[in-house]
Design an enzyme around this catalytic site. Structure first.
Site, PDB file in Angstrom:
ATOM      1  CE  LYS A 261      -4.272   0.924   2.570  1.00 23.05           C
ATOM      2  NZ  LYS A 261      -4.841   0.772   3.917  1.00 23.05           N
TER       3      LYS A 261
HETATM    4  C1  E4P Z   1      -8.216   1.675   4.137  1.00 22.75           C
HETATM    5  O1  E4P Z   1      -7.451   0.897   3.642  1.00 22.75           O
HETATM    6  C2  E4P Z   1      -8.008   2.357   5.418  1.00 22.75           C
HETATM    7  O2  E4P Z   1      -7.266   1.482   6.231  1.00 22.75           O
HETATM    8  C3  E4P Z   1      -9.265   2.651   6.167  1.00 22.75           C
HETATM    9  O3  E4P Z   1     -10.423   2.238   5.454  1.00 22.75           O
HETATM   10  C4  E4P Z   1      -9.347   4.033   6.726  1.00 22.75           C
HETATM   11  O4  E4P Z   1     -10.549   4.144   7.442  1.00 22.75           O
HETATM   12  P1  E4P Z   1     -10.803   5.316   8.508  1.00 22.75           P
HETATM   13  O5  E4P Z   1     -11.093   6.582   7.760  1.00 22.75           O
HETATM   14  O6  E4P Z   1     -12.005   4.843   9.280  1.00 22.75           O
HETATM   15  O7  E4P Z   1      -9.562   5.400   9.337  1.00 22.75           O
END
Ligand code: E4P
Length: 218
Positions: free
Chosen positions: A83
């Site tokens: 990522k």
């Molecule tokens: C996606 O890969 C992120 O880890 C995640 O969905 C972020 O979510 P949040 O905005 O609730 O932290």
């Protein structure tokens, strides 16, 4: 539609996998921090539980270090998807890793223009954050609709839309109606999906009537 679980809590992933609900896992530095565990160790463990892609996020911001981190992370297990953040350097890393055959999830996407760049950089997944857009009074689902429309105009883009920052079941339903390929869901949202008060009430009344018959099926 594929369901990924958005957590670094191994026990949660194991439980949801047993229920056959996990097609993959996403983590981020905040989720790793919350787990209180060493990143490489927790990613390796998650990859053993989940055959699907497990997103592990780089934490450097410059090209060389991000690339080195990405190569390290993909070495943990063959189902690691690296990522990277949606920055100029992040997208250059995406292109390099994609050319080496690694799946890359481009994260922190908040505009259709950014999603277009990620597709051109060879991302396997683009992660638009719907909840965080809602938080600033923009309808996150409009972004999902825009990205899907753009990607469908160019069939040679192979990037899948991974709807992220999902906060409640309506986000998931709307994403599915739009045809997003993947949703990453926090475990509490997955549990909410089962719930409906009419299901509980209906089951209570069926069972109460059944008890009155004095019968048992077995
Ligand atoms: C996606 O890969 C992120 O880890 C995640 O969905 C972020 O979510 P949040 O905005 O609730 O932290």
């Amino acid at each position: 539609m594929k369901f990924f679980v958005d957590t670094a809590e191994v026990a949660e992933i194991r439980a949801l996998s047993e229920a056959g609900l996990v097609d993959g896992v996403t983590t981020n530095p905040s989720l790793i921090a919350k787990s209180g565990r060493k990143m490489a160790e927790v990613i390796a463990e998650i990859c053993e539980i989940t055959p699907g892609p497990v997103s592990a996020e780089v934490t450097a911001t410059d090209f060389d270090t991000m690339l080195a981190e990405g190569r390290f992370l993909r070495g943990i297990a063959k189902n690691v998807a690296v990522k990277v953040p949606l920055t100029e350097a992040g997208l250059s890393v995406c292109r390099s890793l994609a050319d080496e055959g690694t799946k890359v999830n481009v994260t922190l996407c908040f505009s259709a223009a950014q999603a277009l760049l990620a597709a051109k950089a060879g991302a396997a997944y683009i992660s638009p954050f719907v909840g965080r857009l809602d938080d600033i009074a923009y309808d996150g689902m409009l972004l999902i609709a825009d990205i899907l429309k753009i990607y469908r105009n160019y069939s040679y883009f192979k990037t899948e839309v991974l709807v992220a920052s999902i906060r409640h079941p309506v986000h998931l339903v709307e994403a599915a109606k739009l045809g997003a390929e993947v949703a990453t869901l926090p475990p509490n949202v997955i549990r909410q999906l089962f719930k409906h008060p009419l299901t509980d009430r209906g089951l209570d009344s069926f069972l109460a009537d059944w008890r009155k018959t004095g019968q048992s099926i077995l």
